[in-house]
Design an enzyme around this catalytic site. Structure first.
Site, short mmCIF file in Angstrom:
data_model
loop_
_atom_site.label_atom_id
_atom_site.label_comp_id
_atom_site.label_asym_id
_atom_site.label_seq_id
_atom_site.Cartn_x
_atom_site.Cartn_y
_atom_site.Cartn_z
CB SER A 130 -0.88 -0.01 1.27
OG SER A 130 -1.40 1.26 1.52
CD GLU A 132 -2.25 5.35 4.50
OE1 GLU A 132 -1.99 5.51 5.69
OE2 GLU A 132 -2.62 6.27 3.76
CE1 TYR A 153 -3.94 -1.83 5.57
CE2 TYR A 153 -2.93 0.25 4.92
CZ TYR A 153 -3.52 -0.96 4.58
OH TYR A 153 -3.68 -1.30 3.25
CE LYS A 196 -18.11 9.59 7.47
NZ LYS A 196 -17.21 9.72 8.62
NE ARG A 282 -7.57 8.10 9.06
CZ ARG A 282 -7.69 7.45 7.92
NH1 ARG A 282 -6.62 7.21 7.21
NH2 ARG A 282 -8.87 7.05 7.51
N PRO A 283 -4.39 9.85 14.90
CG PRO A 283 -4.16 8.23 16.56
CD PRO A 283 -4.83 8.48 15.26
P1 NAP Z 1 -11.44 -4.52 1.87
O1 NAP Z 1 -12.59 -4.20 0.98
O2 NAP Z 1 -11.39 -3.96 3.24
O3 NAP Z 1 -11.33 -6.12 1.95
C1 NAP Z 1 -10.53 -6.74 2.93
C2 NAP Z 1 -10.74 -8.24 2.83
O4 NAP Z 1 -9.94 -8.88 3.84
C3 NAP Z 1 -12.19 -8.68 3.11
O5 NAP Z 1 -12.49 -9.75 2.27
C4 NAP Z 1 -12.12 -9.15 4.56
O6 NAP Z 1 -13.10 -10.11 4.88
C5 NAP Z 1 -10.75 -9.79 4.57
N1 NAP Z 1 -10.24 -9.99 5.91
C6 NAP Z 1 -10.13 -9.08 6.91
N2 NAP Z 1 -9.64 -9.64 8.03
C7 NAP Z 1 -9.45 -10.95 7.75
C8 NAP Z 1 -9.00 -12.06 8.49
N3 NAP Z 1 -8.64 -11.95 9.77
N4 NAP Z 1 -8.92 -13.27 7.88
C9 NAP Z 1 -9.29 -13.40 6.58
N5 NAP Z 1 -9.74 -12.38 5.82
C10 NAP Z 1 -9.81 -11.17 6.39
O7 NAP Z 1 -10.06 -4.12 1.17
P2 NAP Z 1 -9.75 -3.75 -0.36
O8 NAP Z 1 -9.96 -2.30 -0.55
O9 NAP Z 1 -10.42 -4.73 -1.25
O10 NAP Z 1 -8.17 -3.96 -0.39
C11 NAP Z 1 -7.61 -5.25 -0.70
C12 NAP Z 1 -6.20 -5.31 -0.15
O11 NAP Z 1 -5.41 -4.28 -0.73
C13 NAP Z 1 -6.07 -5.10 1.35
O12 NAP Z 1 -4.99 -5.89 1.79
C14 NAP Z 1 -5.74 -3.63 1.50
O13 NAP Z 1 -5.04 -3.42 2.70
C15 NAP Z 1 -4.87 -3.44 0.28
N6 NAP Z 1 -4.85 -2.10 -0.30
C16 NAP Z 1 -6.02 -1.47 -0.60
C17 NAP Z 1 -5.98 -0.23 -1.22
C18 NAP Z 1 -7.25 0.47 -1.62
O14 NAP Z 1 -7.17 1.68 -1.88
N7 NAP Z 1 -8.38 -0.20 -1.70
C19 NAP Z 1 -4.75 0.35 -1.55
C20 NAP Z 1 -3.58 -0.35 -1.23
C21 NAP Z 1 -3.65 -1.58 -0.63
P3 NAP Z 1 -14.56 -9.64 5.45
O15 NAP Z 1 -15.38 -9.30 4.23
O16 NAP Z 1 -15.03 -10.85 6.17
O17 NAP Z 1 -14.35 -8.46 6.34
O1 F7E Z 2 -8.94 8.06 4.23
C1 F7E Z 2 -9.38 11.46 5.52
C2 F7E Z 2 -8.44 10.54 6.26
O2 F7E Z 2 -9.93 5.95 5.11
C3 F7E Z 2 -8.47 8.94 3.26
C4 F7E Z 2 -7.23 2.08 2.54
O3 F7E Z 2 -7.77 1.40 1.45
O4 F7E Z 2 -6.08 3.59 1.10
C5 F7E Z 2 -6.99 3.53 2.17
O5 F7E Z 2 -6.49 4.20 3.29
C6 F7E Z 2 -8.22 10.30 3.87
C7 F7E Z 2 -7.41 10.26 5.17
O6 F7E Z 2 -8.32 5.87 3.17
C8 F7E Z 2 -12.66 11.07 6.98
O7 F7E Z 2 -7.92 11.17 7.42
C9 F7E Z 2 -11.35 12.70 6.46
O8 F7E Z 2 -6.45 11.28 5.15
O9 F7E Z 2 -10.56 6.71 2.80
P1 F7E Z 2 -9.56 6.61 3.85
P2 F7E Z 2 -6.77 5.76 3.56
O10 F7E Z 2 -6.53 5.99 4.99
O11 F7E Z 2 -6.01 6.58 2.58
C10 F7E Z 2 -4.79 3.04 1.38
C11 F7E Z 2 -3.94 3.15 0.12
C12 F7E Z 2 -4.85 1.68 1.94
O12 F7E Z 2 -3.95 0.87 1.74
C13 F7E Z 2 -5.92 1.41 2.94
O13 F7E Z 2 -6.16 0.01 3.05
O14 F7E Z 2 -9.47 10.88 4.23
N1 F7E Z 2 -10.72 11.56 6.10
N2 F7E Z 2 -12.54 12.42 7.00
C14 F7E Z 2 -11.51 10.53 6.42
N3 F7E Z 2 -11.34 9.19 6.25
C15 F7E Z 2 -12.35 8.38 6.66
N4 F7E Z 2 -12.22 7.05 6.49
N5 F7E Z 2 -13.49 8.87 7.23
C16 F7E Z 2 -13.70 10.22 7.43
O15 F7E Z 2 -14.73 10.62 7.93
#
Ligand code: NAP
Ligand code: F7E
Length: 361
Positions: A130, A132, A153, A196, A282-283
């Site tokens: 990621s 992140e 994370y 959201k 976030r912290p």
């Molecule tokens: P997501 O929608 O939150 O899906 C996470 C998946 O992980 C869900 O199927 C969840 O199952 C499963 N899971 C969570 N805890 C588990 C556990 N203890 N054992 C087995 N399965 C578990 O995430 P996503 O957006 O599709 O992202 C896919 C991956 O890419 C993640 O690893 C995420 O960190 C990474 N990633 C995402 C982004 C992004 O922008 N979307 C960017 C960079 C990396 P449940 O349905 O049961 O909760």
């Molecule tokens: O936050 C700000 C928050 O939770 C984006 C995950 O898929 O992408 C995701 O992580 C930004 C942050 O995504 C709210 O503080 C403001 O700066 O949508 P987010 P994330 O933290 O960037 C990365 C690449 C991953 O790998 C992760 O798995 O938005 N923000 N107000 C808020 N965020 C949330 N969630 N909710 C608020 O109300």
């Protein structure tokens, strides 16, 4: 017929990837968690009765905290490719339950890598790394940027990243990191900021919600369209040699711009509806992420088509439709123009595949 194992198949990316793999002729095995409520909403449309001799999708119970079960699964399925997408993926939640985040998002990866190594199964491995992990590293971030993670994370993902590299170097595993910047879709979890916001816009327009409470509006993200990213995951595992790749659009926008864009598209003034709640801060925040994905463009031939504005429109339209409201229409047109077949527009990757001449069903 190639076999793939997908962890996180019930998530946003897992569901799009499963569609893509089925369309490409794979037998797909997905690991799902046992929940007391249904957690398969995103894959119900591709579910097949395992008694059907033509079934190509198989679901197995398991958990990333359970090494024995993971080993058993990998040994029995003997996949050609493993897409490890399962994680506790919410950054803010990882501050609330940091030990669990480390267990699932960090140690979960080593449990799979060890299962592959010990079983002798010659599976290619994709790690969902990621952006992140870059944390406070200055933008634009590429494969050579230093990791400066800012959350439990992100730290767990850095651990998984290096374990993937280590197993490639130490044991010759075909192990690849995709370092993906934020990618979104109508299937995005409802507590991530894009969804959201677009969901709130739809609900406000439908008269079902009055206020939207958000946290930090100033952070910047590189937001792309998820179906395009899962395509690149697959491409990474088809290469001759394993490597690590950044994926992102190269465009970065603040949360404030996201809010303006989404409300503006629906003809609403966001100032009338948005309030700040300190509880969503976030912290430690990641202020500015912007991808330099030139390596993926050069080596994988990957460049995303959907821009930030288009993504917002696609998501607002989808959220309106899911409430039974008429979509504004731009989002549908964008998908039709870019991927063809607007009837399948909500599915995204289905449209993408049909554009390539293959079919999901
Ligand atoms: P997501 O929608 O939150 O899906 C996470 C998946 O992980 C869900 O199927 C969840 O199952 C499963 N899971 C969570 N805890 C588990 C556990 N203890 N054992 C087995 N399965 C578990 O995430 P996503 O957006 O599709 O992202 C896919 C991956 O890419 C993640 O690893 C995420 O960190 C990474 N990633 C995402 C982004 C992004 O922008 N979307 C960017 C960079 C990396 P449940 O349905 O049961 O909760
Ligand atoms: O936050 C700000 C928050 O939770 C984006 C995950 O898929 O992408 C995701 O992580 C930004 C942050 O995504 C709210 O503080 C403001 O700066 O949508 P987010 P994330 O933290 O960037 C990365 C690449 C991953 O790998 C992760 O798995 O938005 N923000 N107000 C808020 N965020 C949330 N969630 N909710 C608020 O109300």
């Amino acid at each position: 017929m190639p076999k793939a194992l997908v962890t996180g198949i019930t998530g946003q990316d897992g569901s799009y990837l499963a569609e893509l793999l089925l369309a490409r002729g794979y037998e797909v095995h997905g690991m799902i968690r046992k929940a007391s409520t249904f957690n398969t909403e995103r894959i119900n449309h591709i579910y097949q009765d395992p008694h059907d001799p033509a079934a190509k999708l198989f679901l197995h119970y398991g958990d990333l905290t359970n090494a024995e079960q993971l080993t058993h699964l990998i040994y029995n399925v003997r996949p050609d490719e493993i897409y490890h997408l399962g994680a506790l993926s919410h950054v803010k939640v990882s501050f609330e339950i940091p030990e669990y985040a480390g267990d699932v998002t960090g140690l979960g990866t080593i449990r799979i890598l060890e299962a592959v190594r010990r079983s002798g199964v010659r599976a290619r491995f994709y790690q969902a790394s990621s952006s992140e992990m870059f944390g406070s590293a200055p933008p634009p971030q590429s494969e050579t940027s230093a990791f400066q993670p800012r959350s439990p994370y992100a730290i767990a993902k850095v651990y998984s990243y290096w374990m993937t590299v280590n197993y490639r170097q130490a044991y010759g595993l075909f192990a690849t990191n995709g370092i993906l910047f934020n990618h979104e879709s109508p299937r995005r979890g409802e507590t991530f900021v894009t969804r959201k916001v677009t969901r709130a816009v739809a609900r406000i327009r439908a008269g079902e919600q009055k206020k939207l409470f958000l946290g930090n509006l100033e952070s910047k993200r590189d937001w792309g369209y998820a179906p395009e990213y899962v395509e690149a995951m697959w491409t990474m595992l088809q290469r001759e040699t394993p490597d690590d790749y950044v994926l992102g659009t190269g465009e970065s926008h603040s949360v404030r711009q996201l809010v303006e864009e989404a409300f503006g598209y629906a003809g609403l003034d966001w100032h009338d509806f948005v309030e700040i709640d300190q509880g969503y801060f976030r912290p430690t925040e990641v202020d500015f992420l912007q991808a330099d994905a030139s390596k993926a463009r050069r080596v994988l031939g990957w460049s995303p088509k959907v821009t930030f504005k288009e993504l917002v429109r696609i998501m607002v339209d989808a959220d309106l439709q899911s409430l039974g409201q008429a979509p504004i229409g731009e989002g549908m047109r964008i998908l039709q123009d870019k991927f063809g077949d607007w009837h399948q527009w909500h599915s995204g990757v289905t449209a993408l595949l049909q554009n390539n001449g293959t079919h999901v069903e």
